[in-house]
Design an enzyme around this catalytic site. Structure first.
Site, mmCIF file in Angstrom:
data_model
loop_
_atom_site.group_PDB
_atom_site.id
_atom_site.type_symbol
_atom_site.label_atom_id
_atom_site.label_comp_id
_atom_site.label_asym_id
_atom_site.label_seq_id
_atom_site.Cartn_x
_atom_site.Cartn_y
_atom_site.Cartn_z
ATOM 1 N N ASP A 237 -22.601 -47.498 66.824
ATOM 2 C CA ASP A 237 -24.005 -47.921 66.958
ATOM 3 C C ASP A 237 -24.837 -46.773 67.567
ATOM 4 O O ASP A 237 -25.910 -46.424 67.054
ATOM 5 C CB ASP A 237 -24.053 -49.175 67.851
ATOM 6 C CG ASP A 237 -25.465 -49.609 68.185
ATOM 7 O OD1 ASP A 237 -26.069 -50.338 67.387
ATOM 8 O OD2 ASP A 237 -25.968 -49.219 69.261
ATOM 9 N N LYS B 3 -27.924 -44.400 65.929
ATOM 10 C CA LYS B 3 -29.215 -44.213 66.610
ATOM 11 C C LYS B 3 -29.492 -42.726 66.855
ATOM 12 O O LYS B 3 -30.639 -42.276 66.788
ATOM 13 C CB LYS B 3 -29.229 -44.995 67.924
ATOM 14 C CG LYS B 3 -29.243 -46.516 67.698
ATOM 15 C CD LYS B 3 -28.949 -47.274 68.979
ATOM 16 C CE LYS B 3 -29.054 -48.776 68.791
ATOM 17 N NZ LYS B 3 -28.502 -49.542 69.930
ATOM 18 N N GLU C 161 -21.236 -58.352 70.954
ATOM 19 C CA GLU C 161 -20.873 -59.154 69.789
ATOM 20 C C GLU C 161 -19.433 -59.645 69.935
ATOM 21 O O GLU C 161 -18.627 -59.020 70.635
ATOM 22 C CB GLU C 161 -20.936 -58.285 68.520
ATOM 23 C CG GLU C 161 -22.278 -57.646 68.250
ATOM 24 C CD GLU C 161 -23.300 -58.634 67.727
ATOM 25 O OE1 GLU C 161 -22.895 -59.680 67.184
ATOM 26 O OE2 GLU C 161 -24.498 -58.375 67.880
#
Ligand code: NAP
Ligand code: HSE
Length: 438
Positions: free
Chosen positions: A207, A211, A196
């Protein structure tokens, strides 16, 4: 609930979001329309699609008449399954909660949503006899949650080691293979569309932490506050660390680690040295990989594409098929009923017992290596290997001193690092990386 006679009618699907993943979902629903209908026992029919901007160009499979900018148009439509692929916490959480409260099943790819609110949303789904399925929230197209829920239902998961962030894996692979600096590897990942423009969620490890928390719901039946998971990213990794790690027989991977210790669980996310010959060490580029160890099964490995429109759509649509089938079979909520979570305490980082790689950039003068070894010895940290490389060019330059320790407690090691830092010969921070025997 869809009665058996509903089978001759379509299963109606609404979408929240039609960006990268939503576009992939619409493509897959169209490309595999006949096949999916035969798998489900009824055609899957899209009703409405929520977006922010209904003038934007979208995949050709997205029909203009489906688009709306009002969430109510989607939620109040006659709907069997809601697909949430808008991302973010709000309004996604409120909309998903509303759908579940109305007995509508939900499929989501949103790891942030599930990591922060999974426990509450599962409870809502169960209370309302609805499904909540979220395979795509971890590992994109890799069926890791399905594997844990279904294949491991007869076994006890001992540990999980995952490369769960493709951006980090790509950057570390390029640093190792091409000797790129972190900033250059990140810029390349951004140019290629892997990272990004605002990369901190990925490169700072958050992130992967989200997860891991989602994975631990299935692996360890754990409900964990994602803010309590120790997280380190990859910004501090230097290409020299790859050279030095290689000398000791290792490479560096960004890992999400979970382990069940019975009374407590280990969850942590950080870069780690892994043996060069291990399978995880050789999962490169943007690929994701997860190694699960079952008490009876032993190791089991899943590798694949952890992001992208079509891989992620595969997981979303597979969930839709499951949810639609269980409704048609008159047993909605089957996917969710397998999930039983409770709060489980985490082992603090200070109590980690591991081998460590240490790098000190030091003044090149007599006694420095001895002082490092003395402080480590005083803290009860045993050295396995030690290398001091070359000579400093001048009195302003530093030389690296590299160490691999035997197994030790992180609290003791960190105490020694403070004592070493106080001696005034370090140039910059000591670098500490855990060594994982994956
Ligand atoms: P994206 O490309 O940014 O798409 C988001 C979509 O949701 C867009 O269509 C956007 O509308 C719509 N949207 C967002 N906020 C909205 C709001 N408040 N009201 C109405 N519409 C809204 O995101 P994505 O990459 O598809 O990701 C979606 C989810 O999948 C995220 O949770 C992400 O973490 C997860 N995921 C993504 C990947 C991947 O490879 N991209 C992989 C695994 C999981 P507009 O189009 O009008 O802006
Ligand atoms: N940004 C994530 C990654 C993909 O780099 O792996 C979406 O989960």
């Amino acid at each position: 609930m869809i009665a058996k006679e509903r089978v001759k009618f379509p299963v109606r699907v609404g979408l929240l979001g039609c960006g990268t993943v939503g576009g992939g979902v619409l493509r897959l629903l169209e490309e595999n329309r006949e096949y999916l209908a035969s798998r489900v026992g009824a055609p899957l029919e899209v009703t409405r699609v929520l977006v922010r901007d209904d003038e934007k160009d979208r995949v050709p499979e997205c029909r203009r008449e489906w688009l709306t900018t009002r969430a109510d148009d989607v939620l109040s439509a006659d709907l069997d399954v809601l697909i949430e692929v808008m991302g973010g916490e709000e309004p996604a959480r409120s909309l998903v909660a509303r759908a579940l409260d109305a007995g509508k099943s939900v499929v989501t790819a949103n790891k942030l949503l599930v990591a922060r609110h999974g426990t509450e949303l599962v409870a809502r789904a169960v209370a309302n006899g609805a499904d909540l399925a979220f395979e795509a929230s971890v590992g994109g197209g890799i069926p890791i949650l399905r594997t844990l829920r279904e294949a491991f239902t007869s076994d006890w998961v001992v540990s999980v080691h995952g490369i769960l962030n493709g951006t980090c894996n790509y950057i570390l692979t390029r640093m190792r293979d091409e000797g790129l600096a972190f900033d250059d590897a990140l810029a390349e990942a951004q140019r290629l569309g892997y990272a990004e423009a605002e990369p901190s969620l990925d490169v700072d490890g958050h992130d992967a932490a989200q997860k891991l928390v989602v994975t631990s719901m299935l692996a360890f039946g754990a409900s964990v506050d994602v803010a309590s998971v120790p997280v380190e990213g990859i910004r501090s990794i230097d290409r020299l660390d790859f050279e030095f790690a290689a000398r000791f027989g290792y490479t560096i991977k960004h890992l999400a680690i979970g382990r069940d210790l019975g009374d407590r669980i280990v969850l942590r996310v950080h870069p780690a040295l892994v043996p060069k010959t291990s399978v995880l060490a050789n999962i490169d580029g943007v690929l994701n990989g997860v190694k699960v160890v079952g008490r009876a099964l032993g190791p089991c490995l899943l590798v694949g594409r952890g992001a992208g429109d079509m891989p992620t759509a595969v997981s979303v649509v597979a969930d839709v098929v499951d949810v639609a089938r269980s409704k048609i079979g008159g047993e909605p909520g089957l996917a969710t009923r397998g999930i039983q979570v409770k709060e489980r305490p985490l082992v603090p980082l200070a109590e980690v017992h591991a081998r460590y790689y240490l790098r000190f950039d030091v003044e090149d003068r007599p006694g420095v290596v001895g002082a490092i070894a003395t402080e480590l010895g005083r803290a009860g940290v045993s050295i396995e290997q030690m290398v001091q490389d070359g000579r400093a060019k001048d009195s302003d330059s530093a030389v690296p001193v590299l160490l691999v320790t035997h197994e030790t407690d992180e609290r003791a090691l960190r105490g020694a690092l403070v004592a070493i830092g106080a001696q005034g010969f370090l140039r910059g921070q000591a670098r500490l990386l855990r060594i994982e025997a994956v």
